[in-house]
Scaffold this active site. Structure first.
Site, PDB file in Angstrom:
ATOM      1  N   SER A 175      -8.776  12.006   3.190  1.00 52.66           N
ATOM      2  CA  SER A 175      -8.213  10.691   3.768  1.00 52.66           C
ATOM      3  C   SER A 175      -7.926  10.990   5.351  1.00 52.66           C
ATOM      4  CB  SER A 175      -6.702  10.274   3.256  1.00 52.66           C
ATOM      5  OG  SER A 175      -6.264   9.513   4.234  1.00 52.66           O
TER       6      SER A 175
ATOM      7  N   GLN B 289      -6.480   9.115   7.436  1.00 50.90           N
ATOM      8  CA  GLN B 289      -5.419   8.771   7.860  1.00 50.90           C
ATOM      9  C   GLN B 289      -4.212   9.945   7.584  1.00 50.90           C
ATOM     10  OE1 GLN B 289      -4.610   4.977   6.179  1.00 50.90           O
ATOM     11  NE2 GLN B 289      -6.538   4.093   7.076  1.00 50.90           N
TER      12      GLN B 289
ATOM     13  N   ASP C  90     -15.527   2.557   3.766  1.00 52.30           N
ATOM     14  CA  ASP C  90     -14.996   1.060   3.950  1.00 52.30           C
ATOM     15  C   ASP C  90     -16.374   0.067   3.725  1.00 52.30           C
ATOM     16  OD1 ASP C  90     -12.412   1.507   4.738  1.00 52.30           O
ATOM     17  OD2 ASP C  90     -13.156   1.946   6.843  1.00 52.30           O
TER      18      ASP C  90
ATOM     19  N   ARG D  93       0.719  -1.293  -0.105  1.00 44.67           N
ATOM     20  CA  ARG D  93       0.024   0.140  -0.055  1.00 44.67           C
ATOM     21  C   ARG D  93       1.040   1.244   0.196  1.00 44.67           C
ATOM     22  NH1 ARG D  93      -4.617  -0.949   4.587  1.00 44.67           N
ATOM     23  NH2 ARG D  93      -5.499   1.144   3.622  1.00 44.67           N
TER      24      ARG D  93
HETATM   25  C1  S3P Z   1      -9.587   5.406   8.500  1.00 43.75           C
HETATM   26  C2  S3P Z   1      -9.674   6.041   7.494  1.00 43.75           C
HETATM   27  C3  S3P Z   1      -9.818   5.404   6.232  1.00 43.75           C
HETATM   28  C4  S3P Z   1     -10.686   4.114   6.259  1.00 43.75           C
HETATM   29  C5  S3P Z   1     -10.005   3.145   7.349  1.00 43.75           C
HETATM   30  C6  S3P Z   1      -9.919   3.858   8.656  1.00 43.75           C
HETATM   31  C7  S3P Z   1      -9.109   6.108   9.935  1.00 43.75           C
HETATM   32  O1  S3P Z   1      -8.725   5.373   5.341  1.00 43.75           O
HETATM   33  O2  S3P Z   1     -10.549   3.355   5.035  1.00 43.75           O
HETATM   34  O3  S3P Z   1     -10.526   2.191   7.502  1.00 43.75           O
HETATM   35  O4  S3P Z   1      -9.344   5.502  11.090  1.00 43.75           O
HETATM   36  O5  S3P Z   1      -8.660   7.129   9.662  1.00 43.75           O
HETATM   37  P1  S3P Z   1      -8.194   6.416   4.443  1.00 43.75           P
HETATM   38  O6  S3P Z   1      -8.058   7.546   5.512  1.00 43.75           O
HETATM   39  O7  S3P Z   1      -6.927   6.001   3.963  1.00 43.75           O
HETATM   40  O8  S3P Z   1      -9.487   6.870   3.707  1.00 43.75           O
END
Ligand code: S3P
Length: 445
Positions: free
Chosen positions: A175, A177, A328, A129
């Site tokens: 995102s 994250q 998700d 990833r």
């Molecule tokens: C998450 C953010 C999402 C999600 C992941 C959990 C998080 O990803 O798909 O299961 O807890 O911040 P992305 O931020 O890459 O979209």
């Protein structure tokens, strides 16, 4: 790092009504964040309802390796004694995040603000990833990634900044994250760190930072976006966190109850943060009976009880701006769409390509092998619902828990059983999924 090479296949068969009351495990996003913020706070944090799945347990281990005291004090109850902002010590061995992009990218942010070096690694899925999306802004703040390969993949060595710089950063994709990595690094920087997002992504980091005592302000940016500004170098204090049930996990029994005739299911304590409930909105548009009662909140996160009854569903168009609030959930929505009457068009799914697997291709393959007509057009997924699904296929799970659970849900209402090649990865998110579904009436063998 390596997961067990032994595969555990399972078959899901047409089942009688799913009836009962359940509480699905704690929210994954909040569980990761509670451990990380607990580790960065001064004093004791008590977490109840923590998700004890492999992804979150790997984050707990990484917090221990970075110097925090993290202990289990009872079922789903954990106590963290933190080291304070920028107080992590250098870990003795690589931090292994297993299957989890969230754990990995958030901890990269937290480490980026500390004068230490740590090696980040994960399983084959995580090693494939993209990590640049988190590393690019962290480099602007002074952290250095020293990587093998093309520099954007695990394993990699991250050298945190001795004097991290505050930045203003516009995320290239919606995102949580990336946003969270920048904010967690920004905790150690003097002055204000700002993240601007075009489309609002889940705001659990912002809500929890506030709960732990940080100064953070969010304002609207454009039609769907947000500007988030954190004041750096706060004294975070230990806090109590009650983790609500994960709406993304609730999605599986919920869709199962909608498609299995006669089902009547109650799901308690489901988090209803509007940045996570795009699936519920969409299913209601499709004609789903989902009743929400007993709304309450804890630490800024709302939750409610959901009662779901089997429903006749119709195809709908899902707009691209809804994607961050249900990113998700598209796999299991595609299953619901296959049982609906009419076409469902899901737009703007490019981010699905960089999840635990290429979920856009994997979803289409899961449906196709079970006799459903499906098409990928650019970044859109188009599912032809015929009111029933032939089934009879073997689904490849690609180290992805959500594919495994979606396929098992599909088999409960399809004409013929559905097989999945491997259920092992379900333990990363929802360790109790198979026994819990069996207790409700699901036939898995
Ligand atoms: C998450 C953010 C999402 C999600 C992941 C959990 C998080 O990803 O798909 O299961 O807890 O911040 P992305 O931020 O890459 O979209």
């Amino acid at each position: 790092m390596a997961h067990s090479p032994l595969q555990t296949p399972l078959e899901s068969r047409p089942s009688g009504p799913l009836v009962g009351r359940i509480r699905v495990p704690g929210d994954k996003s909040i569980s990761h964040r509670a451990l990380i913020l607990g580790a960065l706070a001064v004093g004791e944090s008590r977490i109840s309802g923590l998700l004890e799945g492999e992804d979150v347990l790997n984050t707990a281990k990484s917090m221990q390796a970075l110097g925090a005291k993290v202990e289990r004090s009872g079922d789903f109850a954990w106590v963290v004694h933190g080291v304070g902002v920028a107080g992590f010590r250098e870990p003795q061995s690589p931090l292994d995040f297993g299957n989890s992009g969230t754990g990995c990218r958030l901890v990269m942010g937290a480490v980026a603000g500390c004068p230490i070096t740590a090696v980040f690694d994960g399983d084959a899925s995580l090693r494939a990833r993209p990590m640049r999306r988190a590393l690019d802004p962290l480099a602007l703040m002074g952290a250095k990634a020293i990587a093998g390969g093309d520099g954007g993949r695990l394993p990699l060595r991250l050298q945190g900044a001795r004097d991290p710089l505050p930045i203003e950063y516009r995320t290239p994709v919606a995102s949580a994250q990336i946003k969270s990595a920048v904010l967690l690094a920004g905790l150690a920087a003097p002055g204000q760190t700002t993240v601007i997002e075009q489309e609002a992504s889940r705001d659990h980091t912002e809500l929890m930072l506030k709960h732990f005592g940080a100064g953070i302000v969010t304002t609207a940016e454009g039609a769907h976006g947000r500007r988030i500004t954190l004041t750096g170098q706060p004294e975070l204090h230990g806090a109590k966190v009650v983790v609500p049930a994960d709406p993304s996990s609730a999605a599986f029994p919920l869709v199962a109850a909608l498609i299995v005739a006669g089902s009547d299911l109650v799901l308690s304590d489901v988090m209803t943060n509007p940045l996570r409930t795009g699936l519920f909105t969409t299913l209601r548009e499709m004609g789903a009976s989902i009743e929400e009662t007993g709304q309450r909140g804890d630490a800024g996160e709302p939750m409610a009880q959901l009662r779901v009854r089997a429903s006749r569903l119709r195809g709908v168009e899902v707009p691209p701006e809804r994607a961050p609030s249900m990113i998700d959930e598209y796999l299991v929505l595609a299953v619901a769409a296959a049982f609906a009457e009419g076409t469902t068009v899901m737009r703007g799914l490019q981010e699905l390509r960089v999840k635990e697997s290429d979920r856009l291709e994997a979803t289409a393959a899961m449906l196709r092998v079970n006799g459903v007509k499906v098409e990928i057009s650019g970044d859109d997924l188009i599912v032809e619902g015929r009111g029933h699904v032939p089934g009879g296929g073997l689904v490849a799970t690609h180290m992805d828990h959500r594919i495994a659970m979606s396929a098992l849900v599909m088999g409960l209402a399809s004409d013929k059983p559905v097989k999945v090649d491997d259920t092992a990865f379900i333990a990363t998110l929802f360790p109790d999924f198979i026994p819990m579904m069996r207790r409700l009436g699901a036939e898995f063998s």
